[in-house]
Every structure is written in structure tokens, then in C-alpha cells.
Design a protein around this motif. Structure first.
Motif, short mmCIF file in Angstrom:
data_model
loop_
_atom_site.label_atom_id
_atom_site.label_comp_id
_atom_site.label_asym_id
_atom_site.label_seq_id
_atom_site.Cartn_x
_atom_site.Cartn_y
_atom_site.Cartn_z
N GLY A 62 0.79 -1.22 0.00
CA GLY A 62 0.00 0.00 0.00
C GLY A 62 0.82 1.27 0.00
N GLY A 63 2.14 1.15 -0.06
CA GLY A 63 3.02 2.32 -0.05
C GLY A 63 3.93 2.30 -1.26
N TRP A 64 4.74 3.32 -1.35
CA TRP A 64 5.72 3.41 -2.42
C TRP A 64 6.85 2.42 -2.18
N SER A 65 7.50 1.98 -3.26
CA SER A 65 8.68 1.12 -3.17
C SER A 65 9.88 1.94 -3.63
N TYR A 66 11.03 1.64 -3.05
CA TYR A 66 12.25 2.39 -3.34
C TYR A 66 13.38 1.42 -3.70
N VAL A 67 14.12 1.73 -4.77
CA VAL A 67 15.25 0.91 -5.21
C VAL A 67 16.51 1.74 -5.04
N PHE A 68 17.53 1.11 -4.48
CA PHE A 68 18.81 1.78 -4.23
C PHE A 68 19.93 0.97 -4.85
N GLY A 69 21.00 1.65 -5.27
CA GLY A 69 22.14 0.97 -5.88
C GLY A 69 23.45 1.50 -5.35
N ALA A 79 21.39 2.03 7.29
CA ALA A 79 20.59 3.03 6.58
C ALA A 79 19.33 2.39 6.00
N LEU A 80 19.43 1.18 5.48
CA LEU A 80 18.25 0.50 4.93
C LEU A 80 17.23 0.21 6.03
N HIS A 81 17.68 -0.20 7.20
CA HIS A 81 16.75 -0.43 8.31
C HIS A 81 16.13 0.88 8.79
N GLU A 82 16.92 1.94 8.81
CA GLU A 82 16.38 3.25 9.20
C GLU A 82 15.33 3.71 8.18
N GLY A 83 15.64 3.52 6.89
CA GLY A 83 14.68 3.86 5.85
C GLY A 83 13.41 3.02 5.95
N ALA A 84 13.55 1.74 6.27
CA ALA A 84 12.39 0.87 6.44
C ALA A 84 11.51 1.35 7.58
N ALA A 85 12.13 1.81 8.66
CA ALA A 85 11.36 2.34 9.79
C ALA A 85 10.61 3.60 9.39
N LEU A 86 11.27 4.48 8.64
CA LEU A 86 10.62 5.72 8.18
C LEU A 86 9.46 5.40 7.24
N LEU A 87 9.68 4.49 6.31
CA LEU A 87 8.63 4.11 5.36
C LEU A 87 7.46 3.46 6.09
N GLY A 88 7.77 2.60 7.03
CA GLY A 88 6.71 1.91 7.76
C GLY A 88 5.89 2.83 8.63
N ALA A 89 6.50 3.88 9.14
CA ALA A 89 5.79 4.81 10.03
C ALA A 89 5.06 5.91 9.27
N SER A 90 5.30 6.01 7.98
CA SER A 90 4.72 7.07 7.18
C SER A 90 3.22 6.88 6.99
N GLU A 91 2.48 7.97 7.20
CA GLU A 91 1.03 7.92 7.02
C GLU A 91 0.63 7.90 5.55
N GLY A 93 2.54 6.63 3.03
CA GLY A 93 3.18 5.55 2.29
C GLY A 93 4.44 5.94 1.55
N THR A 94 5.00 7.11 1.87
CA THR A 94 6.26 7.53 1.26
C THR A 94 7.33 7.65 2.34
N MET A 95 8.58 7.59 1.92
CA MET A 95 9.69 7.79 2.85
C MET A 95 10.08 9.26 2.81
N PRO A 96 9.93 9.99 3.93
CA PRO A 96 10.24 11.42 3.91
C PRO A 96 11.69 11.70 3.52
N TRP A 97 11.87 12.60 2.57
CA TRP A 97 13.21 12.91 2.04
C TRP A 97 14.13 13.46 3.12
N ASN A 98 13.68 14.44 3.87
CA ASN A 98 14.55 15.13 4.83
C ASN A 98 15.02 14.22 5.96
N ILE A 109 17.71 4.85 -6.91
CA ILE A 109 17.61 4.58 -8.34
C ILE A 109 16.20 4.87 -8.83
N ALA A 110 15.20 4.42 -8.06
CA ALA A 110 13.81 4.59 -8.49
C ALA A 110 12.88 4.62 -7.29
#
Length: 124
Positions: A62-69, A79-91, A93-98, A109-110
């Protein structure tokens, strides 16, 4: 909820310039991500980002997916686990940029919309 986020790690990724028979950098990254944090880690054979490996993706139902390279064993797993926490907590469904770790800003990448995405504004 962050437990819904899955970190997919490509285990067949090589680094640019690695010898064909060298150990796969993606496999080493996968091992490091698996022990670095609480989120579910799934190994995949290919994320089709070969020229920019090692690669990983963060996916949330139900949220956005992110690809990294061009990820490294040093620093990227946390960093990936931190990003997963941010994405999971997002209302939304996006990972906040800041709030993202710098690695997840520089190495993105995408960003892929959820399957049921409907834009808030109509396209021009």
C-alpha cells in the motif's frame, strides 16, 4: 507499521570491476542487512540493476517502493533499516526525504508508486 516493510537485497550483484569469479558483493550486503536490524530481509537473485549494484529495495504494501544501488556493506545496512522504519511509520506511504539517511538520498535509483496509486492532481 514498520514490520510490514520488507528489505529486498539482490544477492547476485557485483561491484563494477569485480572479477567474474569474485564473491558476490550483493551476498555480503544481504548478510550484513540481515543482522543489522529488526526488519524482514528477503534475498532475491536479481533486481535488474546490475550496472549499479549492489542493490536493495524497500517495499511496503500500500506504499511506495524504493530501489537503491551502489550500496556498501559499511553503512548501508543500518541506513536500509532506518529507511524501512521511516517508510513503515509514514502515514502517506512515502519515505520522507529530509529524514532519510544520506546514503538513501544519494543512492536512490527509483521510486515506484503503489499498485492502487491514484494521483492527487490530474495530469497536465
Amino acid at each position: 507499521m514498520s514490520s510490514d516493510v520488507v528489505i529486498f537485497v539482490c544477492t547476485s550483484c557485483k561491484r563494477e570491476g569485480d572479477a567474474p569469479d569474485a564473491p558476490r558483493a550483493g551476498a555480503a550486503l544481504g548478510e550484513a542487512v540481515a543482522v543489522a536490524g529488526p526488519h524482514r530481509v528477503q534475498f532475491v537473485k536479481c533486481l535488474s540493476n546490475c550496472s549499479r549494484g549492489p542493490s536493495a529495495a524497500l517495499v511496503r504494501p500500500g506504499g511506495w517502493s524504493y530501489v537503491f544501488g551502489k550500496l556498501e556493506v559499511e553503512g548501508s545496512p543500518e541506513a536500509l533499516h532506518e529507511g524501512a522504519a521511516l517508510l513503515g511509520a509514514s502515514e502517506d506511504g512515502t519515505m520522507p526525504w529530509n529524514s532519510r539517511p544520506d546514503i538513501l538520498k544519494r543512492q536512490m535509483i527509483a521510486r515506484i508508486p503503489p499498485f492502487d496509486f491514484t494521483p492527487a492532481e490530474s495530469a497536465p
